[in-house]
Enzyme design. Structure first.
Site, PDB file in Angstrom:
ATOM      1  N   SER A 152     -10.263 -11.491   5.243  1.00 35.98           N
ATOM      2  CA  SER A 152      -8.940 -11.034   5.653  1.00 35.98           C
ATOM      3  C   SER A 152      -8.223 -12.126   6.445  1.00 35.98           C
ATOM      4  CB  SER A 152      -9.054  -9.728   6.436  1.00 35.98           C
ATOM      5  OG  SER A 152      -7.799  -9.114   6.599  1.00 35.98           O
ATOM      6  N   HIS A 269      -5.119  -3.375   3.955  1.00 31.25           N
ATOM      7  CA  HIS A 269      -5.467  -3.705   2.568  1.00 31.25           C
ATOM      8  C   HIS A 269      -5.256  -2.514   1.621  1.00 31.25           C
ATOM      9  CE1 HIS A 269      -6.803  -7.652   3.725  1.00 31.25           C
ATOM     10  NE2 HIS A 269      -7.488  -7.107   4.717  1.00 31.25           N
TER      11      HIS A 269
END
Length: 391
Positions: A152, A269
């Site tokens: 990430s 996400h």
């Protein structure tokens, strides 16, 4: 040659014209932040290729893994401050961010550090400072690095490490990303649930059932989606808090072995983060992005980046796309039988990526170490690898 690889992998320390300062979200005007002297390259040797370096054995190579949000802990950075240029790195971060990131990282409070707007820059800077520590104690690891991947927000640190963007520009992009994701997460009560399953677990079916449950409560357009592929039979599911509570309550119905809420403030996400895409994409247009000088792998595709345009496009998509970490581990560590694995170093707070690697590839994990960001020891080996991993 090794010197060339050292310069390539440490190119983020050679910034000669980093110019991003504190400004209004989302577009940064030119400013006077100068990190030209920070974290200079490991060598100034000639950059002519060396056949000997090109043929070095796989076991002599290294891979760096950069952690993401959720790994933050009060005190991170304490184990890094004794190493060259780390304080200067945090000073530059303060000029970019407009607040004392080192003070927050060292002393908290934890609830402030856990806020998306703070923890993403904190993990980013701590991870790159950990690379500086690793470079000081074991420079051969940096010299022989062949690949990097970040989870990430850790992907931004991996790209800065690999010379794809300057430190201050990468940090400013992280700042914009964190602010936009914080804003999106406050719009809808949401979160992330780590789910350890088994071969017969029904992750997608469970998400659909959770969405139906939310609709029955009057929640419009509910979101419940797989947000991260960690290792076989383990996923992170993101969505409305009501959907995640439903999954925890009914975990046995879907053959989940264990569930745990993660210390994050939003359903990252997933399409809940769509409001964050445009601000991030807009600031990425202002960032000079180059082809990475070592292989860097994308969370979105699980494959290595091939072109700067590819980087800019996928970094914008990343906030609404699942993290394909399991696929990335397979791409990095796939080997013919009998071939040695590279050493692996987790640079940043925590050892979560090491635990995931162990579940993805036990043989690769046997070469795993991590750089401690919490404490400093007089013993360099203990300082780098306090967990006594089986290297």
């Amino acid at each position: 040659m090794r010197a060339r690889v050292a310069r390539a992998a440490w190119a983020w320390g050679c910034s000669v014209c980093c110019r991003r300062g504190v400004s209004n979200f989302p577009i940064p005007p030119p400013s006077a932040v100068d990190v030209a002297e920070l974290l200079r390259g490991a060598t100034t040797a000639e950059e002519q290729p060396s056949a000997a370096a090109a043929r070095r054995a796989p076991g002599q190579c290294s891979v760096l893994l950069f952690p993401g949000q959720g790994s933050q802990v009060v005190g991170m950075g304490r184990g890094l401050l004794g190493y060259p240029r780390v304080r200067e790195l945090y000073d530059a971060a303060q000029r970019v961010l407009g607040y004392d990131l080192l003070e927050l990282s060292l002393h908290g409070p934890q609830e402030d550090l856990d806020r998306t707007v703070h923890c993403q820059p904190a993990v980013f800077v701590a991870s790159l400072a950990a690379v500086e520590k690793l470079h000081h104690l074991q420079p051969a690891v940096i010299e022989n690095c062949i690949a990097a991947a970040g989870f990430s927000v850790g992907e931004f640190a991996a790209l800065v490490f690999a010379g794809a963007m300057e430190f201050s520009e990468g940090l400013y992009a992280v700042k914009v990303r964190a602010e936009a994701m914080q804003e999106a997460s406050e719009a809808v009560p949401s979160g992330m649930l780590s789910v350890l399953g088994q071969p017969r677990s029904k992750f997608n079916f469970a998400c659909l059932e959770a969405q139906k449950h939310c609709k029955s409560l009057g929640i419009e357009s509910p979101v419940c989606e797989v947000a991260s592929y960690l290792f076989p039979d383990c996923r992170v599911i993101s969505g409305q808090l009501e959907a995640l509570r439903f999954l925890q309550k009914n975990s046995s119905r879907y053959h989940f072995r264990r569930t745990k809420m993660l210390p994050v403030s939003g359903g990252f996400h997933t399409r809940l983060m769509e409001p964050a895409v445009q601000p991030l994409a807009q600031v990425l247009k202002t960032v000079a992005i180059r082809k990475p000088l070592v292989a860097v792998y994308s969370n979105v595709s699980g494959s290595r980046y091939l072109h700067p345009t590819h980087i800019r496009q996928l970094l914008g998509q990343q906030v609404v796309s699942p993290v394909k970490w399991e696929q990335t581990m397979h791409a990095i560590y796939e080997r013919r039988r009998g071939t040695e694995f590279p050493s692996t170093w987790e640079v940043g707070p925590g050892q979560q990526l090491g635990s995931i690697l162990r579940s993805c590839n036990l043989k690769a994990w046997k070469g795993y170490s991590h750089v401690d960001v919490l404490r400093a020891s007089e013993d360099p080996v203990a300082d780098l690898d306090p967990s006594e991993s089986p290297r």
